[in-house]
Design an enzyme around this catalytic site. Structure first.
Site, short mmCIF file in Angstrom:
data_model
loop_
_atom_site.label_atom_id
_atom_site.label_comp_id
_atom_site.label_asym_id
_atom_site.label_seq_id
_atom_site.Cartn_x
_atom_site.Cartn_y
_atom_site.Cartn_z
N TYR A 260 14.93 -32.90 -20.18
CA TYR A 260 14.07 -33.44 -21.22
C TYR A 260 13.99 -34.93 -20.99
O TYR A 260 15.01 -35.63 -21.05
CB TYR A 260 14.66 -33.17 -22.62
CG TYR A 260 14.30 -31.82 -23.19
CD1 TYR A 260 12.99 -31.35 -23.17
CD2 TYR A 260 15.26 -31.03 -23.79
CE1 TYR A 260 12.67 -30.12 -23.72
CE2 TYR A 260 14.94 -29.79 -24.34
CZ TYR A 260 13.63 -29.35 -24.30
OH TYR A 260 13.32 -28.12 -24.84
N ASP B 93 6.45 -28.94 -22.05
CA ASP B 93 5.78 -28.40 -23.24
C ASP B 93 6.44 -28.84 -24.55
O ASP B 93 6.22 -28.24 -25.59
CB ASP B 93 5.69 -26.87 -23.17
CG ASP B 93 7.07 -26.21 -23.15
OD1 ASP B 93 8.08 -26.89 -23.42
OD2 ASP B 93 7.14 -25.00 -22.86
N HIS C 214 7.87 -21.50 -23.61
CA HIS C 214 9.14 -21.91 -24.22
C HIS C 214 9.67 -20.82 -25.14
O HIS C 214 10.19 -21.07 -26.22
CB HIS C 214 8.90 -23.22 -25.01
CG HIS C 214 10.09 -24.13 -25.12
ND1 HIS C 214 10.10 -25.42 -24.65
CD2 HIS C 214 11.31 -23.97 -25.69
CE1 HIS C 214 11.25 -26.00 -24.92
NE2 HIS C 214 12.01 -25.13 -25.55
C1 GLV Z 1 15.30 -26.34 -27.13
O1 GLV Z 1 14.83 -26.62 -26.08
C2 GLV Z 1 14.78 -25.32 -27.96
O2 GLV Z 1 13.76 -24.71 -27.60
O3 GLV Z 1 15.37 -25.09 -29.01
#
Ligand code: GLV
Length: 333
Positions: free
Chosen positions: A110, A138, A229
């Site tokens: 990140y 993202d 994600h």
């Molecule tokens: C962290 O990256 C999450 O998606 O909680």
């Protein structure tokens, strides 16, 4: 609170549900009378040999699932013959995880608002032997996960984001942490700076669009991870499986394309590979394994997936990964 954090998706959780549904809707068209007496699931990926095309996804805060956390996950990946992708938001330092097993690992990044912190993270990962940096693109801000909002989710006392040396006890929720530290201003042109920090391949995680995939390659990405994600960021995005063919077409074989989101069985892995993915990443199922049985539990999930993939390949008439072709799968809307 921990279960809610791992399980939940953003907002109405439409994308979270779609990820699994897309796999269930799609169909396999097996080929008969092929010699599958021997089945080989191994692949090469960015210079590493994997026993089968499943990596462990980068997931934050694994000590919330089990006291052995990231070390157990990395050891499970190593024992299964695959790559663990270690998260920036790990509750164990990247050096400690690296020391736990010599097997190849990648580091999920990140980008931090303080570029010095980002630089240090990348340099530390390279120094500790991580073989690729996987930049998550993202999450300029965190998706709204309603369960976490309700719970005021943050790390409990005793656990910390060890890579950032941020104590959980200071009372920041995860959303506040991301808001105050993550670099929401990052653009394509910043990737050149990032690539210059360490001589390891850069993988972009979270690409869904064809044009972004093309830009990623132009910016030197060594691989692309098609991902939403785990449905935890922008609700309403397509299932990863549905986004995959467009990216595969745009990339046209220039770099490996990976995917994650909704992979729950060997047949699912086979479907993603048939669409052109080089490998998939698995997240939540591994967390459940970790929570139940630590390293052994996570390893059991990986072993189940591997056995399941091998059987699916044999039943579909594929003795090698190279034999998994596009015509084996039919995507349905
Ligand atoms: C962290 O990256 C999450 O998606 O909680």
């Amino acid at each position: 609170m921990a279960y809610d954090y791992f399980r939940s998706g953003a907002d109405d959780e439409r994308t979270l549900r779609e990820n699994e549904r897309a796999f269930r809707r799609s169909r396999l068209w097996p080929r008969m009378l092929v010699d599958v007496a021997r089945c080989e699931t191994g692949i090469e990926l960015l210079g590493s040999r994997l026993a089968f095309p499943v990596l462990t996804a980068p997931m934050a805060y694994q000590k919330l699932a089990h006291p052995d956390g990231e070390v157990a996950m990395a050891r499970a990946a190593a024992a299964a013959g695959t790559i663990a992708v270690v998260a920036t938001l790990a509750t164990t330092s990247l050096e400690e995880i690296a020391a736990a097993t010599p097997a190849p690992k990648w580091f999920q990044l990140y980008a931090q608002r303080d570029r010095g912190v980002t630089r240090t993270l990348v340099e530390r990962a390279a120094a500790a032997g991580y073989q690729a940096i996987m930049l998550t693109v993202d999450a300029p801000v965190l998706g709204r996960r309603l369960a976490d909002v309700r719970n005021g989710f943050g790390l409990p006392p005793g656990l910390a984001m060890e890579n950032l040396r941020v104590a959980g006890g200071e009372g920041l929720t995860l959303a506040q942490h991301v808001l105050s530290r993550h670099d929401a201003s990052m653009e394509w042109r910043d990737l050149e700076w990032l690539r210059g920090l360490a001589p390891v391949p850069l993988v972009l995680k979270g690409v869904l669009r064809r044009d972004d995939a093309v830009r990623a390659i132009a910016c030197g990405a060594a691989a692309i991870l098609v991902s939403n994600h785990g449905g935890r960021q922008l609700d309403g995005t397509p299932a990863s499986l549905d986004a995959l063919p467009g990216v595969i077409e745009a990339v046209a074989g220039r770099v490996p394309v990976l995917m994650d989101g909704g992979v729950r069985s060997g047949g699912d892995v086979l479907k993603a590979l048939a669409l052109g993915a080089t490998a998939v990443l698995v997240g939540r199922p591994l967390l459940w394994g970790l929570a139940v049985g630590g390293e052994e539990g996570a390893l059991r999930v990986l072993a189940l997936l591997r056995g399941d993939l091998e059987r699916a390949m044999q039943l579909a008439g594929c003795a090698t990964i190279g034999a998994v072709t596009r015509d084996l799968v039919e995507l349905r809307a």
